[in-house]
Design a protein around this motif. Structure first.
Motif: not given
Length: 890
Positions: A717-721, A754-755, A784-788, A813-818
Motif C-alpha cells: 500500500h505504501l509509496p516507495d519513499e 522499489r529501492a 510503480r513503473a508507470a509512476v516513475r 476482477r482484482i481489487n487494487p490496493n491503495k
C-alpha cells in the motif's frame, strides 16, 4: 419443467437452433429429442414466448393406442368429416381448422407431443402442411428415434432440423436452482445437485423443492459473503434426500412413458447398480437409446449406470419386493451364463431379496466397494450382512467403513466394545491404532489420547514372550512416538519436531503404513508454514503414493493432502498446477463427495486472495466456513474462519500483532462440528497470528510463510519513499530470499526494485509476473513503473503501462490496493476531457469540437494532448480501443 428454468437454456445451441426454425420465413420444422423430464416442452414454450407467441396453433398428443389408428392423433380436429379415408379431405379440414386461428404475422406452430407414437397418415398430413408453409412443425420425441420409424423418416426430410436436448451443465443447474430459491447457491451444492440429478431439469426441480421441505437446504445469513451475495447463501447440508411423493411421482411418470424394455433396464440398474454392457447385451436389454437421451451414462470401465443418482435411489425403493426378486433371479441367470461374478451392488441386492451369503463373501463385496471408494455401499453391506457381530474382523472392518464416512463417534463406540472383549493380539493392535485415529480426528483431547496409549501399554506388558506379542509391543511403541510428534505439531506453543525426527519414522521399514502417512502429514504441515514448499510437496506426493491402494486411508487423508498440495503450489507460484488440481476435485463425485467440498472452496478462495481478487475470496471463504460446519475432514474450519477475517480486513494492516477494530468487536464464534479439532492445527494458529490473534505465546514470526504474506500486503500500500530504512522491507527481503518458488523470487525482485529509481526493471518484472500468472505482483510492478515514468516526464509511457494494468485489473476482477488505485487514477479524464473525447468519437474534428464548446481550437488540442498522454496513445483513431475512464477529476 417451469418456464423460469429455461433461463438456463437461452444461451444453449438447442434454443438458438429452434429459434431459427421458428423465425425463418422458409418452410421448416424441428424434431426435438430428449429423455423424459429433459425440458423439451419448456424449450418450445421459451422459444415461442421470445417470438411473441402465447401458445401453439395446434397441440397434438400421441400415444401407443392412437399410433395404430389412421389419423388418430388428428382425430380431435376431424369431427366434421363423415369419413377419413381420403387424405385430401383430411388436409382440407385441418387447413380449415388452422384458418380459424386469428391472423398473425407469426407462423402457425403445430406441436406434436410424444412424436415417437405418430401414425403414418397423420405424419403425411403434417409433412404436407409444413412443405406448403402452412405450419411450422415441432415434433417432440423421447430418446433417439430409429431411422425406420415413422417420425424417424420425417426427420430425414431436408426441411426438418433434429435438435437433441442435452442434460443441464453445472451453469444451467445453478440457474434453475437459484431461480427457485431466489438466492445464491453454494458452489459445492451446485456440484452435488449436478451429480444427484444427472443434469435432468425435472430432477433438479424436484430435488430443490423436496430439500426445502425437508430442511436440507439452509440459507446462511450469518457470514459476510460480500456484495455478490448480500442475502447470504443457500447450502445443501447433505446429499441423502428423503424420498417423498414429489420424487416418486416423477419417477412413476418416467416409468409410465418408457417402453417395457426400458422400464426393465431402469429397474435392473437401480437395484443392481452399474452393469457391464456385456451383461446388458446378454439380457437383450435396451440401453443405447437411453444413453443418447441422457437417462443413462457410460462409465470409464465400460459399464452403464443411471445418469441421475436420485433416480436410482427413488426407483430402488419403488420396485415391489416380488418384482425385485424376479429381476434378481433373471439377472443371476444371465451373469452365470456369462461366467461373471456378482458385483458388490448385486450382493447387496441379493441380501435385500432374502439371499444368504457367507460372512466372508459379504466382507469381500464390501472390500470391493471400498476399493472403488464407495463407502455408502460398503456401509449398506455391513448393515445388511450384520458383519460387526459376525467376527472380530467384521467389527474392525465396520469401524474402518465408519472412519471413511467421517462418523468418528460411531467408530469409537464399536472399537471400545471390541477392545473390552477381544483377545487376539493382532486384532487388538488394529483396534488401538484405529482409536488413536479417531481421537486425533475428533479433537485435541490429550488426556483421552494418553489414556488409550496407557491402556495399550498395559495390555502389551501382559502378553507372553513370543513373536506375535513382540510385534504388538513394537506397534505400541511406534504409536507412542507418533502421538508425541502429533502433540508437538498440533498444540499451542508446542516445540516443532526437527526434520530428523520425522525422517527417522518415514525411513523405518518396520513402521506401520498408516503411521507413515500420518508422520508425512505432520512433516508436510511443518515444512509448509516455514516456506519449504518444494520439500513439502515432495512429502505430500510420498503420502499420496501410500494411500493410492488403501481405500480407508485415502478416505481419511485425501482431502488433507489435496489441501497441502494446493497450498504449497500456490505459495510456490505454480498457479496453473494448483488450478488443475482443484479442477480434479471441484464439484465432487462419488469418491470425493459433498463433505470434502468445503476444503476445495477454501483453496479456491486462497487462490483468489493471493491474486488480489478480494471480493471473490471473501465470498468463497464464507462459503467454505458454512460448508465446513457440516463436515471438516481436513480440519481447516478455524483456518477458513481466519482467512475470511483476513479477506474482510484487507483494507487494514495484517500481522501487526493487533486485530483491527472490526475483528476485536466480534465475539469468538461458537464451537461447531469440526471446530474443536481444527483450532489447534498449525494452519489455524498461523492464520490467527496473521490477523492479530496469536495463540498462547506464539507470534507471527513463528510461521514464516504467513509472515511473508502479511508483510507483502502491508508494504504494497505504501509509496516507495516511505520504505527507506523500513524494517518490514528488510524482513520481507530476508524471507523471500529464504523461501522457495517463483512467487518468492518475484516478491524479492519487486522489493529490491522499489529501492531503485529506474522504471524499466519494474516494467520487465511485471511481464515476467504475468507469464507466471502472478497478476497481483504484475499489476503492482506496472503501477510503480508507470509512476516513475510519470515523474520523469514520460507521461505517454506512463499511460501505456497504466492502460495495461487497468485491463488486467478488470479482466482478473482484482481489487487494487491503495497505491495501485492512486496510480490508476492518473488515467482518469476530467469532465471537460471526457466531453471532448465523446465529441471526437462522434467524428467531429478539432475545429468542430471548438465551435460546439465555444472554446478555441488550441484549447481543444491541449485537452486532447493531455488525454493522449494519460492513455498512452498518439492518434485519434486509438481512442476507439482505449480503455476510457471518465473519472471525477476536475
Amino acid at each position: 419443467m417451469n418456464a423460469i428454468d429455461y433461463k438456463s437454456r437461452r444461451k444453449s445451441s438447442e434454443y438458438q437452433d429452434l429459434l431459427h426454425v421458428v423465425s425463418t420465413p422458409e418452410p421448416s420444422g424441428a424434431l426435438v429429442l430428449g429423455g423424459v423430464g429433459m425440458g423439451k416442452t419448456s424449450l418450445v414454450d421459451a422459444v415461442m414466448t421470445s417470438t411473441g407467441l402465447s401458445e401453439p396453433a395446434m397441440t397434438l398428443y400421441c400415444s401407443p393406442t392412437l399410433a395404430a389408428v389412421p389419423y388418430g392423433v388428428l382425430s380431435p380436429y376431424l369431427d366434421a368429416l363423415a369419413s377419413v379415408d381420403e387424405p385430401v379431405q383430411v388436409l382440407r379440414e385441418i387447413n380449415h381448422v388452422l384458418a380459424s386461428v386469428p391472423d398473425s404475422d407469426q407462423p402457425r406452430i403445430v406441436v406434436v407431443e410424444d412424436a415417437q407414437y405418430l401414425d403414418a397418415q397423420s405424419c403425411f398430413v403434417l409433412s404436407t402442411l409444413m412443405e406448403n408453409a402452412a405450419i411450422k412443425l415441432i415434433a417432440l420425441g423421447a430418446g433417439v428415434l430409429e431411422s425406420e420409424s415413422i417420425v424417424g423418416q420425417l426427420a430425414q426430410s431436408p426441411l426438418m432440423s433434429t435438435i437433441v436436448v442435452q442434460p443441464l451443465d453445472v451453469s444451467g443447474i445453478r440457474t434453475v436452482a437459484e431461480s427457485m430459491l431466489g438466492g445464491t447457491l453454494s458452489e459445492s451444492s451446485v456440484g452435488t445437485i449436478h451429480r444427484l440429478s444427472g443434469g435432468n431439469p425435472s430432477f433438479v426441480e424436484a430435488l430443490i423443492a423436496s430439500s426445502l421441505e425437508q430442511g436440507l437446504l439452509i440459507q446462511d445469513k450469518e457470514m459476510d459473503y460480500g456484495p455478490s451475495a448480500p442475502q447470504g447463501i443457500w447450502l445443501l447440508s447433505q446429499d441423502t434426500i428423503g424420498v417423498d411423493s414429489r420424487l416418486t411421482n416423477l419417477v412413476s411418470e418416467i416409468q409410465r412413458l418408457s417402453t417395457e424394455d426400458e422400464r426393465r433396464t431402469l429397474e435392473l440398474l437401480a437395484l443392481g447398480g452399474p452393469a457391464p454392457k456385456l451383461v446388458l447385451d446378454g439380457g437383450r436389454l435396451e440401453y443405447r437409446r437411453m444413453i443418447d437421451a441422457g437417462q443413462l451414462h457410460e462409465l470409464p470401465d465400460d459399464t452403464v449406470a443411471l445418469a441421475s443418482e436420485l433416480h436410482r435411489r427413488v426407483l430402488r425403493l419403488m420396485v415391489p419386493a416380488q418384482r425385485s426378486a424376479e429381476l434378481y433371479d433373471s439377472w443371476q441367470q444371465c451373469t452365470s451364463e456369462l461366467g461373471m461374478e456378482q458385483s458388490a451392488s448385486h450382493v447387496l441386492w441379493g441380501l435385500e431379496v432374502g439371499q444368504s451369503f457367507p460372512t466372508e463373501r459379504i466382507l469381500d463385496a464390501a472390500s470391493s466397494a471400498l476399493d472403488e471408494g464407495n463407502y455408502p455401499l460398503a456401509w449398506e453391506l455391513c448393515r445388511a450382512g450384520n458383519v460387526a457381530h459376525s467376527s472380530g474382523h467384521g467389527a474392525l472392518f465396520e469401524a474402518d467403513v465408519l472412519l471413511g464416512l467421517g462418523r468418528f463417534e460411531s467408530a469409537r463406540n464399536i472399537l471400545l466394545r471390541f477392545v473390552g472383549t477381544a483377545k487376539a493380539p493382532h486384532l487388538l493392535t488394529s483396534a488401538f491404532s484405529q482409536l488413536l485415529v479417531v481421537v486425533t480426528n475428533l479433537g485435541n483431547n490429550l488426556p483421552l489420547m494418553r489414556d488409550y496409549i496407557q491402556q495399550w501399554k498395559e495390555w502389551v506388558s501382559s502378553l507372553p514372550s513370543d513373536a506375535e506379542s513382540a510385534k504388538a509391543v513394537m506397534d505400541q511403541q511406534f504409536a507412542q512416538q507418533l502421538l508425541d510428534l502429533w502433540v508437538r505439531v498440533n498444540s499451542i506453543d508446542g516445540q516443532f519436531p526437527e526434520a530428523k525426527e520425522f525422517e527417522r519414522i518415514i525411513n523405518d521399514p518396520n513402521f506401520p503404513d498408516e503411521g507413515q502417512i500420518i508422520a508425512r502429514l505432520m512433516y508436510c504441515d511443518a515444512e509448509s508454514v516455514v516456506g519449504h514448499s518444494e520439500r513439502a510437496l515432495s512429502i505430500a506426493q510420498e503420502a499420496i503414493e501410500l494411500i493410492a491402494d488403501a481405500p480407508k486411508t485415502r478416505a481419511l487423508y485425501e482431502t488433507r493432502l489435496m489441501f497441502l498440495q494446493c497450498w504449497n503450489l500456490l505459495q510456490l507460484g505454480e498457479n496453473q498446477k494448483a488450478q488443475q488440481l482443484l479442477d480434479t476435485y471441484r464439484y465432487g463425485g462419488e469418491r470425493f463427495g459433498v463433505q470434502h467440498q468445503g476444503a476445495v472452496v477454501l483453496m479456491l478462495g486462497l487462490s483468489d486472495l493471493l491474486q488480489g481478487r478480494n471480493q471473490s475470496a471473501l465470498r468463497r471463504f464464507a462459503e467454505a466456513v458454512t460448508e465446513l460446519r457440516f463436515g471438516d475432514p481436513a480440519q481447516v474450519l478455524t483456518f477458513a474462519r481466519n482467512l475470511h477475517a483476513m479477506a474482510h480486513e484487507l483494507g487494514g494492516s495484517l500481522g501487526t500483532g493487533t486485530a483491527s477494530g472490526a475483528l476485536e468487536s466480534k465475539p469468538e464464534p461458537p464451537e461447531l462440528m469440526g471446530e474443536t479439532p481444527s483450532r489447534q492445527r498449525v494452519f489455524a494458529r498461523a492464520s490467527a497470528a496473521t490477523i492479530g490473534r496469536p495463540q498462547g505465546s506464539e507470534k507471527l514470526k513463528d510461521f514464516p510463510v504467513f509472515e511473508r504474506m502479511a508483510l507483502a500486503h502491508k508494504i504494497s500500500h505504501l509509496p516507495d519513499e516511505e520504505l527507506a530504512g523500513s524494517k518490514d522491507l528488510r524482513r520481507l527481503i530476508e524471507l523471500c530470499d529464504e523461501h522457495e518458488g517463483t512467487k518468492s523470487q518475484l516478491l524479492l525482485q519487486l522489493s529490491k526494485y522499489r529501492a531503485q529509481s529506474e522504471p524499466q526493471p519494474l516494467e520487465e518484472l511485471a511481464q515476467k509476473a504475468f507469464r507466471s500468472q502472478e497478476v497481483l505482483i504484475g499489476v503492482e510492478a506496472l503501477a510503480r513503473a508507470a509512476v516513475r515514468y510519470s515523474e520523469a516526464g514520460e507521461s505517454r509511457t506512463c499511460g501505456t503501462l497504466l492502460r495495461q494494468a487497468s485491463r488486467v485489473v478488470n479482466e482478473q476482477r482484482i481489487n487494487p490496493n491503495k497505491y495501485v488505485a492512486r496510480a490508476l487514477a492518473l488515467t482518469e479524464l476530467t469532465a471537460r476531457e471526457a466531453e471532448i473525447v465523446q465529441l471526437a468519437l462522434s467524428g467531429k474534428n478539432n475545429a468542430q469540437i471548438a465551435r460546439v464548446l465555444t472554446v478555441s481550437q488550441r484549447t481543444v488540442e491541449g485537452h486532447l494532448y493531455r488525454v493522449f498522454s494519460k492513455l498512452g496513445i498518439s492518434e485519434r483513431s486509438e481512442l476507439v480501443v482505449a480503455e476510457l475512464d471518465f473519472g471525477t477529476a476536475q
